[in-house]
Design a protein around this motif. Structure first.
Motif, PDB file in Angstrom:
ATOM      1  N   ALA A 106       5.434 -10.009   4.717  1.00 39.65           N
ATOM      2  CA  ALA A 106       4.313  -9.071   4.718  1.00 39.65           C
ATOM      3  C   ALA A 106       4.871  -7.691   5.082  1.00 39.65           C
ATOM      4  CB  ALA A 106       3.257  -9.489   5.724  1.00 39.65           C
ATOM      5  N   VAL A 107       4.521  -6.679   4.296  1.00 40.01           N
ATOM      6  CA  VAL A 107       4.998  -5.318   4.531  1.00 40.01           C
ATOM      7  C   VAL A 107       3.802  -4.446   4.879  1.00 40.01           C
ATOM      8  CG1 VAL A 107       6.132  -3.295   3.529  1.00 40.01           C
ATOM      9  CG2 VAL A 107       6.963  -5.598   2.985  1.00 40.01           C
ATOM     10  N   TYR A 108       3.869  -3.808   6.031  1.00 40.54           N
ATOM     11  CA  TYR A 108       2.800  -2.938   6.493  1.00 40.54           C
ATOM     12  C   TYR A 108       3.255  -1.484   6.395  1.00 40.54           C
ATOM     13  CZ  TYR A 108       0.913  -7.234   8.522  1.00 40.54           C
ATOM     14  OH  TYR A 108       0.422  -8.504   8.701  1.00 40.54           O
ATOM     15  N   HIS A 109       2.302  -0.585   6.262  1.00 39.61           N
ATOM     16  CA  HIS A 109       2.656   0.830   6.224  1.00 39.61           C
ATOM     17  C   HIS A 109       1.785   1.609   7.194  1.00 39.61           C
ATOM     18  CE1 HIS A 109      -0.983   1.861   3.912  1.00 39.61           C
ATOM     19  NE2 HIS A 109      -0.742   0.798   3.171  1.00 39.61           N
ATOM     20  N   SER A 110       2.361   2.691   7.715  1.00 43.50           N
ATOM     21  CA  SER A 110       1.653   3.524   8.676  1.00 43.50           C
ATOM     22  C   SER A 110       2.257   4.920   8.645  1.00 43.50           C
ATOM     23  CB  SER A 110       1.775   2.912  10.082  1.00 43.50           C
ATOM     24  OG  SER A 110       1.084   3.683  11.035  1.00 43.50           O
ATOM     25  N   GLY A 111       1.516   5.889   9.158  1.00 47.82           N
ATOM     26  CA  GLY A 111       2.017   7.255   9.238  1.00 47.82           C
ATOM     27  C   GLY A 111       1.316   8.181   8.274  1.00 47.82           C
ATOM     28  N   GLY A 112       1.401   9.470   8.574  1.00 42.86           N
ATOM     29  CA  GLY A 112       0.664  10.470   7.827  1.00 42.86           C
ATOM     30  C   GLY A 112       0.998  10.561   6.361  1.00 42.86           C
ATOM     31  N   VAL A 113       2.227  10.225   5.972  1.00 38.48           N
ATOM     32  CA  VAL A 113       2.600  10.306   4.558  1.00 38.48           C
ATOM     33  C   VAL A 113       1.706   9.405   3.717  1.00 38.48           C
ATOM     34  CG1 VAL A 113       4.402   9.676   2.889  1.00 38.48           C
ATOM     35  CG2 VAL A 113       4.972  11.050   4.908  1.00 38.48           C
ATOM     36  N   PHE A 114       1.383   8.226   4.228  1.00 32.35           N
ATOM     37  CA  PHE A 114       0.576   7.285   3.450  1.00 32.35           C
ATOM     38  C   PHE A 114      -0.885   7.716   3.345  1.00 32.35           C
ATOM     39  CE2 PHE A 114       4.186   4.592   4.709  1.00 32.35           C
ATOM     40  CZ  PHE A 114       4.555   4.128   3.461  1.00 32.35           C
ATOM     41  N   ALA A 115      -1.289   8.700   4.144  1.00 29.39           N
ATOM     42  CA  ALA A 115      -2.652   9.204   4.045  1.00 29.39           C
ATOM     43  C   ALA A 115      -2.906   9.914   2.716  1.00 29.39           C
ATOM     44  CB  ALA A 115      -2.951  10.154   5.203  1.00 29.39           C
ATOM     45  N   ALA A 116      -1.840  10.217   1.973  1.00 33.15           N
ATOM     46  CA  ALA A 116      -2.009  10.822   0.647  1.00 33.15           C
ATOM     47  C   ALA A 116      -2.691   9.878  -0.322  1.00 33.15           C
ATOM     48  CB  ALA A 116      -0.652  11.247   0.088  1.00 33.15           C
ATOM     49  N   GLY A 117      -2.723   8.589  -0.007  1.00 29.11           N
ATOM     50  CA  GLY A 117      -3.443   7.630  -0.842  1.00 29.11           C
ATOM     51  C   GLY A 117      -2.685   7.209  -2.080  1.00 29.11           C
ATOM     52  N   ARG A 118      -3.387   7.117  -3.197  1.00 31.34           N
ATOM     53  CA  ARG A 118      -2.821   6.536  -4.418  1.00 31.34           C
ATOM     54  C   ARG A 118      -1.506   7.153  -4.861  1.00 31.34           C
ATOM     55  NH1 ARG A 118      -7.279   6.295  -8.990  1.00 31.34           N
ATOM     56  NH2 ARG A 118      -5.446   5.484 -10.096  1.00 31.34           N
ATOM     57  N   PRO A 119      -1.295   8.477  -4.788  1.00 31.65           N
ATOM     58  CA  PRO A 119      -0.032   9.041  -5.277  1.00 31.65           C
ATOM     59  C   PRO A 119       1.201   8.453  -4.614  1.00 31.65           C
ATOM     60  CG  PRO A 119      -1.641  10.780  -5.002  1.00 31.65           C
ATOM     61  CD  PRO A 119      -2.248   9.541  -4.416  1.00 31.65           C
ATOM     62  N   VAL A 120       1.079   8.010  -3.361  1.00 38.31           N
ATOM     63  CA  VAL A 120       2.230   7.387  -2.705  1.00 38.31           C
ATOM     64  C   VAL A 120       2.066   5.869  -2.606  1.00 38.31           C
ATOM     65  CG1 VAL A 120       1.360   7.693  -0.338  1.00 38.31           C
ATOM     66  CG2 VAL A 120       3.819   7.537  -0.743  1.00 38.31           C
ATOM     67  N   LEU A 121       0.837   5.381  -2.404  1.00 41.98           N
ATOM     68  CA  LEU A 121       0.651   3.945  -2.204  1.00 41.98           C
ATOM     69  C   LEU A 121       0.953   3.136  -3.464  1.00 41.98           C
ATOM     70  CD1 LEU A 121      -2.569   3.872  -0.002  1.00 41.98           C
ATOM     71  CD2 LEU A 121      -0.253   3.209   0.681  1.00 41.98           C
TER      72      LEU A 121
END
Length: 347
Positions: free
Chosen positions: A275-290
């Motif tokens: 299972a891979v989790y993500h956190s931090g402000g970069v991922f708040a960009a949503g679809r363009p990075v996720l």
């Protein structure tokens, strides 16, 4: 008073942008919290002064709140402290400096009762992992100002990849994304890259008229500092959400680097389909990075699924403090902390 009766714990999340502290009881009620400025890079006199101010504001502020609420006579209830600090690892001189700056802020009665033996200093990646997985096997990829991945396998072994700092690493973090935004703008001006919405966004952000003024701003006083560059990632997110190709390319590159961190940890821990989790402000960009991140993870780690972190690093620090007391970590306990500390608008 026994360690599991009426005890309080203190968690601290110290990072490159801010430092947060919270005191909670064994039922998961948050009794006090406070926030202050960054506490990263504790080496040297300037770093130590920054650390001292951050701990005074966050830890000192939380304890002062308890006193103001009439709980000053119960400060000996504080029985365990866990601090997750950027750029600090257990047993290092930097960890020792954190403890030295922390001790004068802690209640003397609690220290006399044995608290000093239960002060734990770990990296912020470690508390972020604890918060993300609640102690279960998995890998966390954290991308804020910098970037790092850490994981734990079913046997309890822990491994890390990345987190080596902005001069040599931190690919996929906000600082690198911000640098790439600046580079995209100047490359576009030269005709070495595509025209980009980032040009107008950066000019507006810095309140300048043209690129000559922008370059002067960038290099004034030995250049923009790390937080200022990292904040430019928000503009990349905006441009990417508008479909700007240069911004989307920046996020595709970041996503690939971040997925590579997860794959490196999985190899070291011999984890199949973690299972891979993500956190931090970069991922708040949503679809363009996720979306590119999830694709890259599935390519590198067949069968893996990607999830948002369950809790923040601050909740992770509190969970680790509970573990020091042997207090069981339950989903309900984590949920109560999350509701108080991770909800939108929480300090």
């Amino acid at each position: 008073m026994g360690a599991t009766e009426g005890a309080w714990v203190l968690g601290v999340d110290g990072g490159a942008s801010s430092t947060r502290a919270a005191v909670a009881d064994l039922e998961g009620r948050v009794l006090a919290r406070a926030a202050a400025g960054p506490s990263n890079h504790v080496r040297g006199e300037a770093g130590r002064l920054r650390l001292r101010k951050a701990l005074e504001g966050a830890v000192g502020g939380a304890l002062a709140h308890l006193v103001s609420e009439g709980a000053g006579s119960r400060l000996e209830c504080l029985q365990a402290v866990t601090l997750g600090m950027t750029g600090v690892n257990p047993g290092t001189p930097e960890a020792g400096r954190v403890v030295e700056e922390l001790l004068p802020l802690l209640p003397s009665r609690a220290l006399e009762a044995g608290l000093r033996a239960r002060i734990e200093v770990v990296s912020d990646a470690r508390t972020a992992l604890e918060g993300a997985t609640e102690g279960e096997p998995g890998i966390l990829v954290y991308a804020g100002t910098g970037s790092v991945a850490m994981g734990r396998n079913a046997g309890g072994a822990i491994a890390r990849a990345g987190g080596w700092g902005y001069l040599v690493d931190d690919q996929g973090g906000g600082y690198t994304i911000g640098r790439h935004a600046l580079r995209a703008v100047f490359r576009a001006a030269d005709g070495r890259g595509p025209e980009t919405r980032l040009t107008s966004l950066l000019l507006e952000h810095f309140q300048v008229e043209d690129l000559d003024e922008l370059v002067r701003v960038v290099y004034t006083n030995d250049g923009l500092d790390r937080p200022a560059v990292a904040r430019l990632a928000r503009l990349v997110a905006r441009a990417a959400q508008e479909g700007d190709e240069a911004a989307l390319a920046i996020y595709r590159h970041a996503a690939g680097e971040l997925a590579g961190l997860a794959a490196a940890v999985a190899r070291r821990l011999e984890m199949a389909a973690p299972a891979v989790y993500h956190s931090g402000g970069v991922f708040a960009a949503g679809r363009p990075v996720l979306e590119p991140f999830e694709r890259a993870v599935r390519t590198a780690l067949a069968g893996s699924r990607v999830w948002p972190a369950r809790n923040s690093p601050l909740v992770g620090a509190l969970l680790m403090a509970y573990r020091q007391l042997g207090h069981p970590i339950t989903p309900d306990l984590a949920s109560r902390l999350r509701a108080q500390l991770d909800a939108p608008g929480s300090a």
